[in-house]
Design a protein around this motif. Structure first.
Motif, PDB file in Angstrom:
ATOM      1  N   GLU A   3      -2.935   0.480  -8.003  1.00  0.00           N
ATOM      2  CA  GLU A   3      -2.120   1.417  -8.786  1.00  0.00           C
ATOM      3  C   GLU A   3      -0.626   1.134  -8.687  1.00  0.00           C
ATOM      4  O   GLU A   3       0.096   1.247  -9.670  1.00  0.00           O
ATOM      5  CB  GLU A   3      -2.425   2.855  -8.360  1.00  0.00           C
ATOM      6  CG  GLU A   3      -1.861   3.874  -9.323  1.00  0.00           C
ATOM      7  CD  GLU A   3      -2.391   5.273  -9.098  1.00  0.00           C
ATOM      8  OE1 GLU A   3      -1.720   6.211  -9.539  1.00  0.00           O
ATOM      9  OE2 GLU A   3      -3.474   5.433  -8.491  1.00  0.00           O
ATOM     10  N   GLU A   4      -0.161   0.724  -7.511  1.00  0.00           N
ATOM     11  CA  GLU A   4       1.275   0.458  -7.343  1.00  0.00           C
ATOM     12  C   GLU A   4       1.724  -0.802  -8.085  1.00  0.00           C
ATOM     13  O   GLU A   4       2.914  -0.995  -8.320  1.00  0.00           O
ATOM     14  CB  GLU A   4       1.659   0.365  -5.860  1.00  0.00           C
ATOM     15  CG  GLU A   4       1.015  -0.789  -5.118  1.00  0.00           C
ATOM     16  CD  GLU A   4      -0.345  -0.462  -4.524  1.00  0.00           C
ATOM     17  OE1 GLU A   4      -0.864  -1.308  -3.786  1.00  0.00           O
ATOM     18  OE2 GLU A   4      -0.896   0.629  -4.795  1.00  0.00           O
ATOM     19  N   ASP A   5       0.790  -1.648  -8.518  1.00  0.00           N
ATOM     20  CA  ASP A   5       1.119  -2.876  -9.243  1.00  0.00           C
ATOM     21  C   ASP A   5       0.952  -2.753 -10.751  1.00  0.00           C
ATOM     22  O   ASP A   5       1.294  -3.667 -11.494  1.00  0.00           O
ATOM     23  CB  ASP A   5       0.243  -4.032  -8.747  1.00  0.00           C
ATOM     24  CG  ASP A   5       0.531  -4.404  -7.309  1.00  0.00           C
ATOM     25  OD1 ASP A   5       1.639  -4.111  -6.813  1.00  0.00           O
ATOM     26  OD2 ASP A   5      -0.377  -4.990  -6.673  1.00  0.00           O
ATOM     27  N   ARG A   9      -5.848  -3.225 -11.518  1.00  0.00           N
ATOM     28  CA  ARG A   9      -4.983  -3.689 -10.434  1.00  0.00           C
ATOM     29  C   ARG A   9      -4.702  -2.520  -9.494  1.00  0.00           C
ATOM     30  O   ARG A   9      -4.904  -1.355  -9.861  1.00  0.00           O
ATOM     31  CB  ARG A   9      -3.678  -4.219 -11.019  1.00  0.00           C
ATOM     32  CG  ARG A   9      -3.885  -5.413 -11.927  1.00  0.00           C
ATOM     33  CD  ARG A   9      -2.662  -5.775 -12.707  1.00  0.00           C
ATOM     34  NE  ARG A   9      -1.524  -5.980 -11.832  1.00  0.00           N
ATOM     35  CZ  ARG A   9      -0.307  -6.243 -12.248  1.00  0.00           C
ATOM     36  NH1 ARG A   9      -0.051  -6.328 -13.542  1.00  0.00           N
ATOM     37  NH2 ARG A   9       0.678  -6.415 -11.405  1.00  0.00           N
ATOM     38  N   GLU A  12      -5.233  -4.282 -16.669  1.00  0.00           N
ATOM     39  CA  GLU A  12      -4.014  -3.788 -16.023  1.00  0.00           C
ATOM     40  C   GLU A  12      -4.346  -2.603 -15.109  1.00  0.00           C
ATOM     41  O   GLU A  12      -3.848  -2.509 -13.991  1.00  0.00           O
ATOM     42  CB  GLU A  12      -2.984  -3.386 -17.081  1.00  0.00           C
ATOM     43  CG  GLU A  12      -1.638  -3.014 -16.540  1.00  0.00           C
ATOM     44  CD  GLU A  12      -0.880  -4.167 -15.895  1.00  0.00           C
ATOM     45  OE1 GLU A  12      -0.092  -3.876 -14.971  1.00  0.00           O
ATOM     46  OE2 GLU A  12      -1.065  -5.337 -16.280  1.00  0.00           O
TER      47      GLU A  12
END
Length: 127
Positions: free
Chosen positions: A25-27, A23, A20
């Motif tokens: 950072e905004e996702d 990914r 996680e």
């Protein structure tokens, strides 16, 4: 549950959180990553105890599991549980026991990585 199954699940929870954070950072879904880190932490502690034949309850909290682990091996004191008990800055978060910033969750992922390595190295084989 036996030690091998418990440790395998803990490793999967850790890997989920790590993936996680890889990914953009905004996702990243921080709540999901943090939840997985806590499950991994709990699983590594429970797996260690199971490998040593120490009785514990499946719904036992992290603090209680850690206390039992410290009783087995004083070196567990090097893992700071305070990092897992982060709070929202303003105190009004609907999920106050979960980290809501990328750096906080990253710190917890790093901590559970160290714990996992320690447990795998020190767990009793064959349990």
């Amino acid at each position: 549950m036996n030690a091998h199954v418990t440790l395998t699940k803990a490793l999967a929870d850790y890997q989920f959180a790590l993936n996680e954070l890889m990914r953009p950072e905004e996702d990243v879904v921080l709540l999901s990553a943090c939840y997985s880190v806590k499950n991994a932490f709990r699983g590594f502690l429970a797996g260690y105890l199971a490998s040593r034949g120490v009785k514990h309850s499946p719904d036992e909290n992290i603090e209680s599991l850690m206390s039992k682990c410290v009783h087995e091996d004083i070196n567990f004191l090097r893992f700071d549980l305070d990092k897992l008990n982060c709070k929202c800055d303003n105190g009004e978060c609907s999920t106050p026991s979960y980290c809501m910033t990328f750096p906080q969750v990253k710190e917890c992922v790093d901590l559970v990585s160290e714990l996992g390595s320690f447990v795998v190295t020190n767990a009793e084989p064959g349990q």
